[in-house]
Design a protein around this motif. Sequence first.
Motif, PDB file in Angstrom:
ATOM      1  N   ARG B  14       1.113  -1.785   0.190  1.00  0.00           N
ATOM      2  CA  ARG B  14       0.059   0.304   0.219  1.00  0.00           C
ATOM      3  C   ARG B  14       1.479   1.313  -0.188  1.00  0.00           C
ATOM      4  O   ARG B  14       0.462   2.808  -0.849  1.00  0.00           O
ATOM      5  N   THR B  15       1.767   1.060   0.555  1.00  0.00           N
ATOM      6  CA  THR B  15       2.665   1.919   0.808  1.00  0.00           C
ATOM      7  C   THR B  15       3.241   2.619  -0.506  1.00  0.00           C
ATOM      8  O   THR B  15       4.042   3.832  -1.305  1.00  0.00           O
ATOM      9  N   ARG B  16       4.014   1.643  -1.463  1.00  0.00           N
ATOM     10  CA  ARG B  16       4.210   1.464  -1.825  1.00  0.00           C
ATOM     11  C   ARG B  16       3.733   1.714  -3.448  1.00  0.00           C
ATOM     12  O   ARG B  16       3.723   3.049  -4.381  1.00  0.00           O
ATOM     13  N   ILE B  24       5.897   3.187 -10.648  1.00  0.00           N
ATOM     14  CA  ILE B  24       7.196   2.932 -11.617  1.00  0.00           C
ATOM     15  C   ILE B  24       8.099   2.205 -11.448  1.00  0.00           C
ATOM     16  O   ILE B  24       8.440   2.105 -12.804  1.00  0.00           O
ATOM     17  N   ILE B  25       8.421   1.273 -10.897  1.00  0.00           N
ATOM     18  CA  ILE B  25       9.212   0.450 -10.871  1.00  0.00           C
ATOM     19  C   ILE B  25       8.996  -0.536 -11.311  1.00  0.00           C
ATOM     20  O   ILE B  25       9.562  -1.737 -12.012  1.00  0.00           O
ATOM     21  N   ALA B  26       7.717  -0.808 -11.130  1.00  0.00           N
ATOM     22  CA  ALA B  26       7.449  -1.953 -11.895  1.00  0.00           C
ATOM     23  C   ALA B  26       6.251  -2.176 -12.977  1.00  0.00           C
ATOM     24  O   ALA B  26       6.310  -2.722 -14.107  1.00  0.00           O
ATOM     25  N   ILE B  27       6.256  -0.873 -13.598  1.00  0.00           N
ATOM     26  CA  ILE B  27       5.192  -1.059 -15.135  1.00  0.00           C
ATOM     27  C   ILE B  27       6.237   0.022 -15.920  1.00  0.00           C
ATOM     28  O   ILE B  27       6.313   0.176 -17.191  1.00  0.00           O
ATOM     29  N   VAL B 212      14.198  -3.629  -7.413  1.00  0.00           N
ATOM     30  CA  VAL B 212      13.053  -3.339  -6.503  1.00  0.00           C
ATOM     31  C   VAL B 212      12.816  -4.020  -5.057  1.00  0.00           C
ATOM     32  O   VAL B 212      13.203  -2.999  -4.491  1.00  0.00           O
ATOM     33  N   VAL B 213      14.177  -4.875  -4.883  1.00  0.00           N
ATOM     34  CA  VAL B 213      13.934  -5.722  -3.964  1.00  0.00           C
ATOM     35  C   VAL B 213      14.570  -4.677  -3.213  1.00  0.00           C
ATOM     36  O   VAL B 213      14.474  -4.532  -1.437  1.00  0.00           O
ATOM     37  N   GLY B 214      15.964  -4.005  -3.135  1.00  0.00           N
ATOM     38  CA  GLY B 214      16.747  -3.450  -2.432  1.00  0.00           C
ATOM     39  C   GLY B 214      15.853  -2.008  -1.624  1.00  0.00           C
ATOM     40  O   GLY B 214      15.798  -1.684  -0.596  1.00  0.00           O
ATOM     41  N   ALA B 215      14.124  -1.348  -2.511  1.00  0.00           N
ATOM     42  CA  ALA B 215      13.209  -0.574  -1.942  1.00  0.00           C
ATOM     43  C   ALA B 215      12.939  -1.000  -0.872  1.00  0.00           C
ATOM     44  O   ALA B 215      12.753  -0.457   0.253  1.00  0.00           O
ATOM     45  N   SER B 216      12.326  -2.517  -0.938  1.00  0.00           N
ATOM     46  CA  SER B 216      11.731  -3.190   0.257  1.00  0.00           C
ATOM     47  C   SER B 216      12.198  -2.959   1.093  1.00  0.00           C
ATOM     48  O   SER B 216      11.915  -3.046   2.798  1.00  0.00           O
ATOM     49  N   PHE B 217      13.578  -3.500   0.840  1.00  0.00           N
ATOM     50  CA  PHE B 217      14.518  -3.522   2.471  1.00  0.00           C
ATOM     51  C   PHE B 217      15.059  -2.357   2.706  1.00  0.00           C
ATOM     52  O   PHE B 217      15.220  -2.752   3.882  1.00  0.00           O
ATOM     53  N   LEU B 253       7.287  -7.617  -6.907  1.00  0.00           N
ATOM     54  CA  LEU B 253       7.581  -6.325  -6.931  1.00  0.00           C
ATOM     55  C   LEU B 253       8.135  -6.885  -8.378  1.00  0.00           C
ATOM     56  O   LEU B 253       8.446  -5.800  -9.381  1.00  0.00           O
ATOM     57  N   ALA B 254       9.459  -7.190  -8.225  1.00  0.00           N
ATOM     58  CA  ALA B 254      10.668  -7.379  -8.857  1.00  0.00           C
ATOM     59  C   ALA B 254      10.050  -8.611  -9.975  1.00  0.00           C
ATOM     60  O   ALA B 254      10.562  -7.780 -11.050  1.00  0.00           O
ATOM     61  N   MET B 255       9.492  -9.626  -9.655  1.00  0.00           N
ATOM     62  CA  MET B 255       9.243 -10.585 -10.848  1.00  0.00           C
ATOM     63  C   MET B 255       8.378  -9.476 -11.495  1.00  0.00           C
ATOM     64  O   MET B 255       8.349  -9.803 -12.955  1.00  0.00           O
TER      65      MET B 255
END
Lengths: 316, 392
Positions: B14-16, B24-27, B212-217, B253-255
């Motif tokens: 939800r935050t993302r 932005i990062i997924a599409i 993309v995954v880095g943003a989550s961590f 999201l990375a997938m």
Amino acid sequence: MTDTLINTLTCENLSKSYGGVVAVRDVGFTIAPGEAYGLLGPNGAGKTTTISMLVGLLKPDTGTVVVGGADLATDPMAAKAKIGYVPQEIALYPDLTGRENLRFFCRLFGLPRREVRGRVEEVLDLVGLADRADAKLDTYSGGMKRRINIGAALLHRPELLILDEPTVGVDPQSRKSILDGLERLVADGMALLYTSHYMEEVERICHRIAIVDHGSVVAEGTRHELVELVGGADRIELTLDGDVETALAKLRGLGGVTEAVRTTAGSVRLIAEGGRYLLPAVISTVDGIAAVTAVEVVEPDLEATFLHLTGSTLRD
Amino acid sequence: MLRSLLTVSALELRTRVRDRTALIIAIIVPVAMATLFGVALGGDDPPLRATVGMVDLDGGEFPAGVRREVMASTELDGVLTLRDLPSRERAQSALDAGDIGAAIIFPAGFSASVGAGEGGRVGVLTSADTPLAGVVANAVVDRISSLVRARTLAVRASLDAGVPAGEVKEFVERNGAAGPALTLDNDPMAGGRVDLSVYYGAGMAALFAFFVVGASFRSLLIERKQGTLDRMRAGPIHGWVPIAGKAVVGFALAMVSVCVTWASSVLIFGSTWGDPVAVFTLLLAHVLAATAITMLVASRARTDAQADGVIMVISFVAAFFGGSLVPLYTLPDVLQKIALFTPNAWTTTGLTGLAGSGAGPASVALPIGVLCAIAVAAFGLAATGFRKGLLG
């Protein structure tokens, strides 16, 4: 074993070191249901480390923590379910509304889905923020943030509420509101562990107080018991204009005065049992020798006890 | 516990979504990347056309055989044009002038030396302006080197076996080591139809997966800073829930990001990435490895800014050595060996192999296996790091 069953919190022999530096040494105390217990200590005394061990954020090097009969080490889920933790910082999401924050922690802590809505409303009412529930947290005042910070810890109906400096930086009105709310919770049977820099807060809401210094509990008891540790004598600070030495000699002979010393050129300190009642006799004793230009009577209090036990003031 | 994990994941997602980074990062970025590479490098024309100069100072049978085989090679038809040049100097001049993209130089006495079992050295001139021609020239010379080694070995073995020196040549040729037989069909670049938009699109997708995954961590470390992580951990949930909740969203999201890159490339530009099951499995393994590596960084980082910096460095180093920024085959041997330690190299190699080959998942079993091994190792180290730090 009996204590463990009766007390909401029993911690024994808690110790924690960081690379040879002892942060907490053999700390132990109990809190009964409906009891408010205060931890007083200067910065770096080990209060936050102790709390971190009590809520399971830090593993103690030694010692045990039992909450409502559940051992934090062997049954952490059961123990943590009985604890509400209010951290020192506003540990909530600033871009969510107050209601969204509470709903998130309700779900996270496993409240049944059908109860979430009702419980969120209850807590919003409890902390007096129902009318601002749909505003984003970053629009709240400091006091409102503090109140919702406490509310988030109450969602899962804990038996023990642990608060780490919950009123830092709030205005007097909000502080009063918070303390009133905490007193109501205690009256309803919730156990409280409270740390604060504000002596008057601890004196107001805590039944028992532990004074912590250099990682150890140096004294524990009710406010009265702690004050008794340094005796019941009042301190009288006199500022004199005249023959101070002669006045001092006369005052040493006054009944009830146990100690009389000159502190500065024109100042004298007296220690006297029931000093506040002795004041008229003090003034008449020095009459004609020196004029009393200022007088202050200091009753024995927690601050004096704290100073006596730790050698520093609480806010050092 | 699953409900708690999903609650953390839902908030993270939800935050993302709210701050639009997910969109932005997924599409947007994947579509933009696929479009950019498609427009710049894709299209119907074979992207690989090279004019290579040939300097034959030997005049013997070996260079002639090479020329003959190159001209007859169907794989090189339309890709490679040979231009004879009289000397190394003229070749260099032509290269500098841009008339040729690279040059192969056979020194005098080359054929005799090879025939005598003494091997030989072929020179290659390349230019930074025409790297692909250099790749083709090097590929041809690699094949020549193999043949020379085989021929040298055969001659030495024959001599050792007692065949008279004067009869060795005839003996070797009679027994199957007659001369050049250039077949470059196993070289992914040799087909002339490898779509560079696929190569670079895949490389960029592999690189971007880290971000993309880095943003989550990173958000996990922000939660530590703002105290919400401690509040969660003090509650009746397992300490791993916040970490796993973030990881799930980063991974998902990375997938989406890599799959959108793939889908855009295929749907907009008609590029061929190969067998869909194999491509998807390979991308899945890559994202898993990227998730584990960024999780490892987060487990050791003290601040979100530090994690950001380290992930950035790792991403670009892995991208460079892994062929996401420059083609793997242009790297020196030692760097190509280093590349084997990066997930990007295995992903790029796997995807390049799949592109247009028609091969199935079995053909990328090794890259997938290595990517999974990288993921397992990094997850293990991350778990240790979290136990000592964040969950200690």
